[in-house]
Design an enzyme around this catalytic site. Structure first.
Site, PDB file in Angstrom:
ATOM      1  N   LYS A   1      32.110  41.573  46.135  1.00 50.42           N
ATOM      2  CA  LYS A   1      32.597  42.800  45.494  1.00 50.42           C
ATOM      3  C   LYS A   1      31.971  43.028  44.121  1.00 50.42           C
ATOM      4  O   LYS A   1      31.690  44.171  43.749  1.00 50.42           O
ATOM      5  CB  LYS A   1      34.110  42.789  45.388  1.00 50.42           C
ATOM      6  CG  LYS A   1      34.702  41.819  44.381  1.00 50.42           C
ATOM      7  CD  LYS A   1      36.207  41.969  44.284  1.00 50.42           C
ATOM      8  CE  LYS A   1      36.792  40.995  43.279  1.00 50.42           C
ATOM      9  NZ  LYS A   1      36.316  41.237  41.895  1.00 50.42           N
ATOM     10  N   THR A   2      31.767  41.949  43.346  1.00 55.09           N
ATOM     11  CA  THR A   2      31.184  42.111  42.014  1.00 55.09           C
ATOM     12  C   THR A   2      29.770  42.658  42.116  1.00 55.09           C
ATOM     13  O   THR A   2      29.373  43.543  41.343  1.00 55.09           O
ATOM     14  CB  THR A   2      31.174  40.768  41.263  1.00 55.09           C
ATOM     15  OG1 THR A   2      32.501  40.254  41.197  1.00 55.09           O
ATOM     16  CG2 THR A   2      30.637  40.936  39.851  1.00 55.09           C
TER      17      THR A   2
ATOM     18  N   ASP B   1      37.763  47.556  39.082  1.00 61.06           N
ATOM     19  CA  ASP B   1      37.749  46.278  39.808  1.00 61.06           C
ATOM     20  C   ASP B   1      39.182  45.785  39.988  1.00 61.06           C
ATOM     21  O   ASP B   1      40.071  46.139  39.210  1.00 61.06           O
ATOM     22  CB  ASP B   1      36.929  45.259  39.007  1.00 61.06           C
ATOM     23  CG  ASP B   1      36.587  44.017  39.817  1.00 61.06           C
ATOM     24  OD1 ASP B   1      36.776  44.028  41.046  1.00 61.06           O
ATOM     25  OD2 ASP B   1      36.121  43.038  39.214  1.00 61.06           O
ATOM     26  N   GLU B   2      39.420  44.945  40.994  1.00 60.02           N
ATOM     27  CA  GLU B   2      40.741  44.347  41.261  1.00 60.02           C
ATOM     28  C   GLU B   2      41.834  45.422  41.263  1.00 60.02           C
ATOM     29  O   GLU B   2      42.892  45.276  40.652  1.00 60.02           O
ATOM     30  CB  GLU B   2      41.057  43.268  40.211  1.00 60.02           C
ATOM     31  CG  GLU B   2      40.044  42.143  40.114  1.00 60.02           C
ATOM     32  CD  GLU B   2      40.089  41.176  41.286  1.00 60.02           C
ATOM     33  OE1 GLU B   2      40.848  41.426  42.249  1.00 60.02           O
ATOM     34  OE2 GLU B   2      39.353  40.176  41.243  1.00 60.02           O
TER      35      GLU B   2
ATOM     36  N   GLN C   1      45.185  40.392  48.705  1.00 55.83           N
ATOM     37  CA  GLN C   1      45.209  39.477  47.564  1.00 55.83           C
ATOM     38  C   GLN C   1      46.050  40.019  46.415  1.00 55.83           C
ATOM     39  O   GLN C   1      45.856  39.630  45.265  1.00 55.83           O
ATOM     40  CB  GLN C   1      43.779  39.185  47.076  1.00 55.83           C
ATOM     41  CG  GLN C   1      42.930  38.439  48.091  1.00 55.83           C
ATOM     42  CD  GLN C   1      41.603  37.981  47.508  1.00 55.83           C
ATOM     43  OE1 GLN C   1      41.533  37.024  46.742  1.00 55.83           O
ATOM     44  NE2 GLN C   1      40.537  38.667  47.872  1.00 55.83           N
TER      45      GLN C   1
ATOM     46  N   ARG D   1      40.086  30.092  48.972  1.00 52.47           N
ATOM     47  CA  ARG D   1      39.375  29.465  47.844  1.00 52.47           C
ATOM     48  C   ARG D   1      38.381  28.419  48.334  1.00 52.47           C
ATOM     49  O   ARG D   1      37.485  28.019  47.595  1.00 52.47           O
ATOM     50  CB  ARG D   1      40.365  28.759  46.894  1.00 52.47           C
ATOM     51  CG  ARG D   1      41.410  29.604  46.196  1.00 52.47           C
ATOM     52  CD  ARG D   1      40.861  30.836  45.536  1.00 52.47           C
ATOM     53  NE  ARG D   1      40.931  31.973  46.452  1.00 52.47           N
ATOM     54  CZ  ARG D   1      40.227  33.084  46.320  1.00 52.47           C
ATOM     55  NH1 ARG D   1      39.371  33.207  45.323  1.00 52.47           N
ATOM     56  NH2 ARG D   1      40.355  34.079  47.177  1.00 52.47           N
TER      57      ARG D   1
END
Length: 717
Positions: free
Chosen positions: A33-34, A218-219, A249, A594
């Site tokens: 995503k980044t 973002d997020e 998330q 993770r």
């Protein structure tokens, strides 16, 4: 342009080259995503669709904002510093600095971090002669921040229902008045004040709506209602909002995050369908399949399915220990094995739902001499010596900052005791002035002389800082305040604290303000904004311990998810609440994703929590993972033989009754049925009275110890 888009998968390419209209990108864990977000900005700039000044990009951490700046600097030949890229708090601070008069703030307004805000509330309670036991500062702080984040000022609150609520409302209003008087703002105030100014000032609103044609977030799943309202206000009717997030998330409801903002964006900005980034570049296939199986049980999802072309990898290792101590010993043994295989300790993480779980893990790790680090420990700008130095710098910028004055008026010790400070506070209240103003007008006598010396010190620091650069200002605060001399005399911790103060000077040397004349103010602002960052301490190679919440955004070669028991994970507070249980499942989804290569799941049949022994059953989250993805590891030790329950030798009439109400006594060899584990046979028991445990051999789930107070058993197989 081909270099810019090289290596993007089809869905990433679709997101990056999206038309100049709003979009919601559902970016699964490890889906890049980044890269998509930064490449989208670079694409808009490279194709001439927008100038750098027309970009507004919102992140949730300063670290992410800096990373975005760095990446963009290497992707496009433009001055990225002209773009507005930062956190909600950072961007709102920038906006308010530019329009402080319209916002009703002094030019040198200071930002209080959480600790400063609590200190301000404590002072307020004392001035109003209210007990901090009846009105705990942390609870008052939560009340104030919660209402600010909901966009509600004290004067717009609904009528209180109880005297206690009425007093909280009074405190809210008095707190705001105190902040206005002292020229300080808290984090929640930054956003609320910005939103109010944009709402009320049509000219300013039109200016920024005309400027920021592309707003990227973002997020997005972590935004609260006020943040979303602020974004809508800036977007207006014509600007494009490009939101990247993952509803699976969303784990910060306790902070006010509203996952419903994702569906709201689809409706409010006429987005027909999200762009889904489902190809994962982090985890092996079995790990992703486990995550998908877990999260698909949640209702109301926007929906996606993670996959990888990197192969299935290893199955998830499941270990069910007899006790929490044995669970910890197992983890230590496995960590040693990973280390022998060449896995770096820093690439191994132990995750837990509650901080209380770390105690026994730490105990076993210390005994095993394995270095470890609690991720998210005391951070640089929260260390005592740093906060002292920053308080002096804040007084050099704005001597009316009461919190800063109270922190250092007697640090180093200069004979100004609690009674003197109380007298100064009383004079401040009576005269309706700040503590600094009261100190400047203090009368004669020995006490006043001590206060006068402090006033003179601050005046000298302010005078010396005139024309000095930022690093010189910080050195002045450290050296001439007496802090350096004080820590030089500290034989125990002085060396480390002095090194931190030197690092503060180093930070000032490397700091690049946007407005050189405001360097000190911008530096203090940056320190306040970064005080809340969740970053691990630098240091030796070490095993990483952290809560699952703290693990968000991180990844490791091997991950241990511990304490997978009902009441612990999922947490007991969520068991009776459908929304709470779904958030717990999202938290488990975060924990699972993770791991890159190896994932361990562990639980214990008995655990010491809060000083009590508990005998939980295995978490439902383990059972929601398909069996073919799990490799169950048997416990290698045997539990101590439990004391025979006295009632097991008694006549059936004296034995405890079964939970089916039929009046049959539980006895060894008896067939029973459990709602979750199915049919089994009682093979042992211990305890008596209201504290009885049965050991049952279940046909499908093996041996379990169950507490009769919680187990729902019926007689018969």
């Amino acid at each position: 342009m081909s270099d810019l888009l090289a290596g993007l998968n089809p869905e990433q390419l679709r997101a990056v080259t999206w038309p100049a209209k709003s979009a919601l990108v559902l970016a699964g864990a490890g889906s890049g995503k980044t890269r998509v977000l930064t490449t989208r900005i670079a694409w808009l700039l490279s194709t001439g669709q927008v100038n750098p000044s027309g970009i507004l990009a919102v992140t949730f951490t300063n670290k992410a904002a800096k990373e975005m700046h760095t990446r963009l600097g290497g992707m496009v030949p433009v001055n990225v510093r002209t773009m507005w890229i930062g956190t909600f708090h950072g961007l709102c601070n920038r906006f308010l600095r530019a329009h402080y008069r319209d916002a009703g703030l002094p030019q040198t307004f200071q930002i209080m971090d959480s600790a400063d805000q609590q200190a301000a509330i404590k002072r307020l309670l004392k001035s109003l002669e209210l007990s901090d036991e009846k009105y705990p500062p942390r609870a008052v702080q939560s009340y104030i921040n919660g209402n600010k984040e909901a966009g509600v000022r004290a004067e717009r609150m609904p009528p209180p229902m109880t005297p206690y609520e009425a007093k909280l409302l009074e405190l809210y209003a008095a707190y705001d008045a105190q902040c206005r008087r002292e020229g300080v703002v808290d984090f929640a105030e930054l956003l609320l004040r910005s939103f109010e100014l944009l709402s009320a000032n049509e000219a300013l609103r039109a200016h920024y709506q005309g400027r920021f044609r592309h707003i990227l977030v973002d997020e997005f799943q972590d935004t609260n209602r006020l943040q979303y309202a602020w974004l809508k206000l800036l977007a207006g009717e014509h600007n494009a909002v490009f939101a990247v997030g993952d509803d699976d998330q969303s784990i910060y409801a306790f902070r006010g995050a509203d996952v419903g903002n994702m569906r709201a964006l689809l409706n409010d900005f006429s987005v027909a369908e999200p762009v889904r980034l489902e190809q994962n570049y982090r985890s092996a296939g079995h790990i992703l399949n486990a995550a998908n199986a877990l999260i698909e049980r949640n209702d109301g999802r926007l929906g996606k399915n993670l996959w990888t072309d990197a192969g299935d990898g290893e199955k998830l290792r499941l270990y069910e220990a007899w006790s929490d101590g044995e669970e910890a010993e197992f983890i230590v043994d496995e960590v040693r094995g990973l280390k022998r295989e060449g896995v770096a300790l820093s690439d191994v993480a132990i995750l837990y739902r509650s901080n209380a779980q770390s105690r026994i893990l730490e105990h076993v790790l210390v005994n095993a001499q394995l270095p470890y680090r609690i991720y998210g420990g005391l951070r640089f700008f929260e260390r005592q010596e740093i906060k002292h130095a920053l308080a002096y710098l804040r007084l050099m910028a704005n001597p009316d900052d009461d919190n800063a004055l109270l922190r250092v008026i007697n640090v180093p010790a200069r004979g100004i005791g609690a009674r003197t400070i109380e007298g100064l506070q009383a004079a401040s209240r009576e005269q309706g002035v700040t503590l600094w103003q009261a100190a400047c007008s203090a009368g004669g006598g020995r006490t006043a002389a001590k206060i006068g010396e402090f006033v003179l010190l601050i005046e000298k620091l302010r005078a010396k800082s005139e024309g000095a650069n930022l690093a010189e200002c910080v050195s002045l605060a450290v050296d001439h305040s007496g802090l350096r001399s004080m820590y030089e005399q500290d034989k125990k911790e002085g060396e480390e604290r002095l090194a931190n103060l030197d690092e503060l000077v180093n930070a000032a040397v490397g700091f690049m303000p946007d407005v050189p004349e405001m360097a000190l103010i911008e530096f203090l602002t940056a320190a306040s904004l970064e005080a809340g960052e969740h970053q691990a301490e630098a240091g030796e190679e070490a095993l990483q311990l952290m809560t699952v919440h703290a693990a968000k955004g991180l990844e490791f070669d091997a991950v241990f998810v511990t304490g997978l028991e009902e009441g612990l994970f999922p947490h007991e507070n969520s068991l009776s609440d459908a929304k709470g249980l779904e958030e717990e499942r999202r938290l488990m989804y975060v924990a699972v994703t993770r791991a890159r290569q190896r994932l361990y799941l562990s639980c214990a049949q008995s655990r010491m929590l809060h000083g009590q022994s508990r005998y939980p059953i295995r978490s439902r989250f383990v059972d929601e993972i398909p069996g073919e993805l799990l490799h169950e590891i048997s416990s290698r030790s045997k539990p101590a033989a439990p004391a025979r329950a006295p009632w097991m030798n008694d006549a059936p009439a004296a034995a405890p009754k079964s939970r089916d109400g039929a009046g049959s006594a539980y006895r060894i060899g008896q067939s029973v049925t459990h709602a979750k584990f199915g049919a089994g046979v009682v093979i042992n028991a211990e305890g008596g009275g209201d504290d009885v445990r049965l050991q049952i051999n279940f046909a499908e789930h093996g041996l379990k110890w169950l507490d009769l107070r919680y187990a729902k058993l019926t007689v018969g197989g």
